[in-house]
Enzyme design. Structure first.
Site, PDB file in Angstrom:
ATOM      1  CG  HIS A  17      -0.505   0.126   2.592  1.00  9.14           C
ATOM      2  ND1 HIS A  17       0.223   1.095   3.057  1.00  9.14           N
ATOM      3  CD2 HIS A  17      -0.419  -0.836   3.345  1.00  9.14           C
ATOM      4  CE1 HIS A  17       0.576   0.838   4.218  1.00  9.14           C
ATOM      5  NE2 HIS A  17       0.254  -0.520   4.512  1.00  9.14           N
ATOM      6  CG  HIS A  20       4.246  -1.297   2.211  1.00  7.72           C
ATOM      7  ND1 HIS A  20       2.998  -1.876   1.846  1.00  7.72           N
ATOM      8  CD2 HIS A  20       4.555  -1.714   3.663  1.00  7.72           C
ATOM      9  CE1 HIS A  20       2.778  -2.476   2.995  1.00  7.72           C
ATOM     10  NE2 HIS A  20       3.397  -2.356   3.953  1.00  7.72           N
ATOM     11  CB  CYS A 125       0.571  -7.751  19.117  1.00 11.98           C
ATOM     12  SG  CYS A 125      -0.365  -7.221  17.686  1.00 11.98           S
ATOM     13  CB  CYS A 128       3.320  -5.920  16.581  1.00 13.03           C
ATOM     14  SG  CYS A 128       2.125  -4.634  16.712  1.00 13.03           S
ATOM     15  CB  CYS A 143      -2.130  -4.568  19.939  1.00 14.69           C
ATOM     16  SG  CYS A 143      -0.752  -3.731  18.739  1.00 14.69           S
ATOM     17  CG  HIS A 146      -1.990  -4.406  14.761  1.00 16.32           C
ATOM     18  ND1 HIS A 146      -0.804  -4.534  15.211  1.00 16.32           N
ATOM     19  CD2 HIS A 146      -1.839  -4.158  13.181  1.00 16.32           C
ATOM     20  CE1 HIS A 146       0.240  -4.473  14.207  1.00 16.32           C
ATOM     21  NE2 HIS A 146      -0.544  -4.148  13.062  1.00 16.32           N
ATOM     22  CE  LYS A 295       1.516   2.058  10.474  1.00 13.70           C
ATOM     23  NZ  LYS A 295       2.052   0.879  10.832  1.00 13.70           N
ATOM     24  CE  LYS A 298       0.560  -4.937   5.196  1.00 13.05           C
ATOM     25  NZ  LYS A 298       1.827  -5.240   4.701  1.00 13.05           N
TER      26      LYS A 298
HETATM   27  N1  MSP Z   1       8.421  -6.777   8.184  1.00 12.25           N
HETATM   28  C1  MSP Z   1       8.575  -5.477   9.239  1.00 12.25           C
HETATM   29  C2  MSP Z   1       9.848  -4.883   8.917  1.00 12.25           C
HETATM   30  C3  MSP Z   1      11.057  -5.899   8.977  1.00 12.25           C
HETATM   31  S1  MSP Z   1      12.501  -4.758   8.837  1.00 12.25           S
HETATM   32  C4  MSP Z   1      13.843  -5.558   8.958  1.00 12.25           C
HETATM   33  C5  MSP Z   1       7.521  -4.758   9.012  1.00 12.25           C
HETATM   34  N2  MSP Z   1       6.843  -4.813   7.861  1.00 12.25           N
HETATM   35  S2  MSP Z   1       5.698  -3.889   7.240  1.00 12.25           S
HETATM   36  O1  MSP Z   1       5.144  -4.363   6.214  1.00 12.25           O
HETATM   37  O2  MSP Z   1       4.752  -3.846   8.529  1.00 12.25           O
HETATM   38  O3  MSP Z   1       6.379  -2.464   7.163  1.00 12.25           O
HETATM   39  C6  MSP Z   1       6.543  -1.375   7.901  1.00 12.25           C
HETATM   40  C7  MSP Z   1       7.164  -0.333   7.180  1.00 12.25           C
HETATM   41  O4  MSP Z   1       6.310  -0.081   6.017  1.00 12.25           O
HETATM   42  C8  MSP Z   1       7.174   0.948   7.965  1.00 12.25           C
HETATM   43  O5  MSP Z   1       8.345   0.930   9.016  1.00 12.25           O
HETATM   44  C9  MSP Z   1       7.317   1.935   6.817  1.00 12.25           C
HETATM   45  O6  MSP Z   1       8.472   1.917   6.436  1.00 12.25           O
HETATM   46  C10 MSP Z   1       6.107   1.378   6.134  1.00 12.25           C
HETATM   47  N3  MSP Z   1       4.751   1.901   6.368  1.00 12.25           N
HETATM   48  C11 MSP Z   1       3.812   1.066   6.674  1.00 12.25           C
HETATM   49  N4  MSP Z   1       2.650   1.702   6.706  1.00 12.25           N
HETATM   50  C12 MSP Z   1       3.051   3.117   6.688  1.00 12.25           C
HETATM   51  C13 MSP Z   1       2.257   4.345   6.952  1.00 12.25           C
HETATM   52  N5  MSP Z   1       1.010   4.353   7.003  1.00 12.25           N
HETATM   53  N6  MSP Z   1       3.049   5.526   6.813  1.00 12.25           N
HETATM   54  C14 MSP Z   1       4.431   5.391   6.634  1.00 12.25           C
HETATM   55  N7  MSP Z   1       5.069   4.420   6.430  1.00 12.25           N
HETATM   56  C15 MSP Z   1       4.283   3.222   6.100  1.00 12.25           C
HETATM   57  O7  MSP Z   1       7.201  -3.899   9.905  1.00 12.25           O
END
Ligand code: MSP
Length: 505
Positions: A17, A20, A125, A128, A143, A146, A295, A298
């Site tokens: 999304h 990312h 969680c 997380c 959490c 979440h 925030k 997904k």
């Molecule tokens: N898999 C772990 C990260 C492991 S790194 C060794 C994870 N994955 S995640 O799919 O949840 O991705 C989290 C990251 O996605 C956040 O740290 C950020 O970089 C990005 N983001 C996800 N949602 C976001 C927002 N709504 N706003 C900004 N960044 C976002 O955590």
């Protein structure tokens, strides 16, 4: 000089999304900027495929975790080129070489005496994939991210002796004040460290979807240790027959959002110390993109699809909007209305218009030929030191202020058109030389800002530089007056006003 930048590896429990996309775009701007400086750059992104988030999502769909991982990893892999992200490799934590190096490094940590067997009891969680202390859960044992109700877990695990790194981490923070930025995040991590570090589970007993623990086949590694190590393992197998570790390690920047701060700024440096591996230089922590104040995620279901935005407006417009409208490092709301406003008032009316009027006047009045003329001293003063200022900001991951510096010059050039009124000079035969000078200054100014904009707007900048007959994007050419444009060619609208309707190319 090398520059190694990473994004988090994204969970494959669902599709990519805009959140990312945001991190990937930001890391790409940094990577491209450093390539402009002639540095050896390595930009890594990829997917995190083990652990409960993925196992649970797969089971809910009635499929095996590997199948879900394969399906969604491809969607993340495809996201990068759609964003025009220039990553040098895409790591998946199910890659066998990654798994082998995780086993090797974590065995080394055990051999060094930082692993012991114990029992974990506390909140967990599964979304997380994080263990939470009593003071970290919301009312009703929920959490805080979440909002789901948590269960109290009891599990026999191998533990990582995080507590042994309390002092070394405090020393790291004292000696490297730029290890974590922005400053608020540095303070947050430091106060967490100072509050007293507790040992953390290194393995999971209840889970089978993970990297096998080599010394106990009833355990897999806790997903976060497997995941963090991606930054290290990737370098050894990203290029066939070549190990890039020596050339590129340690990372210059890990770019993350604040949700995964503690893992990157506490667990990760401690783990590397335990394994005897050099630490990364910087962790930059950006904020959240918010929709209606929450925030985007997904699991909350309030997702804006980056693919749709790109289909309609192109990747450059999305890149620009996200880094311009949301100060990089802070939370910010995103909306279609705000996006459309930036697109129209800045990309179309300011940059698009500057490019269009510069090129069309040169074509109309001079058949596209640009005269040799000295730089206007007033304009030159306004551009003095610009590439250095932009570079200094980007060195600190200040991507929004860097873009603002550049944009002020886009506006300056539009003002120059108003001040010097070339359209009026064109009507006066006696002003031919002055017109030549104004048009040459405009073309050169446009070229210089476009070189600086290239990391943010790679495809529009390349199109524009092509039309100016000056395709070189290196930063050495970003100073006003350092280039020489001979002739310009026609260019279609860079940012069409009605982007919703497909444009004839
Ligand atoms: N898999 C772990 C990260 C492991 S790194 C060794 C994870 N994955 S995640 O799919 O949840 O991705 C989290 C990251 O996605 C956040 O740290 C950020 O970089 C990005 N983001 C996800 N949602 C976001 C927002 N709504 N706003 C900004 N960044 C976002 O955590």
């Amino acid at each position: 000089m090398s520059f190694y930048v990473t994004t988090p590896i994204y969970y494959v429990n669902a599709a990519p999304h805009l959140g990312h996309a945001y991190t990937t775009i930001a890391a790409d701007v940094m990577a491209r900027h450093h390539r402009q400086r002639g540095e050896e750059v390595f930009f890594l992104t990829g997917t995190d495929e083990h652990g409960e988030p993925v196992a649970d999502a797969a089971h809910a769909l009635g499929i095996e975790p590997q199948e879900l991982a394969d399906r969604n990893a491809e969607r993340f892999r495809a996201l990068a080129p759609q964003l025009d992200a220039s990553n040098d490799f895409f790591i998946r934590t199910t890659d066998p070489p990654h798994e082998a190096i995780v086993q090797e490094v974590l065995s080394r940590v055990r051999d060094a005496g930082y692993v012991y067997k114990g029992t974990y009891e506390g909140w967990y969680c599964p979304r997380c994939a994080d263990f939470k202390a009593d003071n970290e859960v919301d009312d009703g044992n929920r959490c805080p991210i979440h909002h789901i109700e948590l269960t109290r877990e009891q599990e026999d695990n191998y533990f990582f002796k995080l507590s042994a790194f309390q002092e070394p981490l405090e020393a790291l923070y004292a000696e490297h004040e730029d290890f974590v930025s922005p400053r608020t995040r540095y303070n947050e991590s430091l106060s967490f460290i100072r509050s007293g570090l507790r040992d953390v589970p290194l393995t999971r007993h209840k889970l089978t979807w993970g990297v096998q623990v080599p010394w106990d086949d009833e355990h897999v590694f806790y997903v976060w240790f497997d995941a963090l190590l991606n930054y290290y393992t990737a370098l050894s197998y990203a290029r066939d027959g070549e190990d890039l570790t020596e050339r590129l390690w340690p990372p210059t920047y890990h770019v993350i959002a604040k949700d995964i701060l503690r893992f990157h700024t506490v667990y990760w440096p401690a783990l590397l110390m335990a394994a005897g591996i050099e630490l990364p230089e910087h962790v930059f922590v950006h904020g959240y993109l918010l929709m209606e104040g929450e925030k985007m995620s997904k699991s909350l279901g309030n997702v804006l699809d980056p693919f749709e935005v790109i289909d309609r407006f192109g990747a450059d417009a999305l890149r620009f909007y996200l880094l311009r409208d949301v100060p990089f490092g802070q939370d910010g709301s995103v909306s279609t209305a705000a996006f459309e406003l930036r697109y129209e008032t800045e990309l179309a009316n300011e940059l698009g218009n500057l490019a269009n009027r510069t090129i069309s006047m040169l074509l109309r009045y001079r058949d596209g030929v640009v005269a040799r003329a000295p730089m206007d001293p007033v304009l030159a003063a306004d551009f003095a030191g610009l590439p250095e200022k932009v570079a200094a900001h980007i060195d600190r991951a200040e991507l929004t202020p860097a873009l603002e510096e550049i944009w002020q010059r886009v506006r300056r050039l539009n003002r120059y058109v108003e001040e010097r009124a070339p359209f009026r000079l064109a009507k006066d035969e006696g002003a031919a030389e002055e017109l030549d000078g104004v048009l040459a200054n405009l073309a050169e100014g446009l070229r210089a800002v476009t070189v600086l904009l290239w990391p943010y707007l790679p495809s529009s900048a390349e199109r524009l530089l092509e039309a100016l007959g000056a395709p070189d994007t290196s930063l050495a050419g970003a100073a006003l007056g350092s280039g020489r444009i001979e002739r310009v060619g026609a260019i279609g609208s860079l940012f069409p006003k009605d982007a919703a309707t497909p444009q004839p190319s």
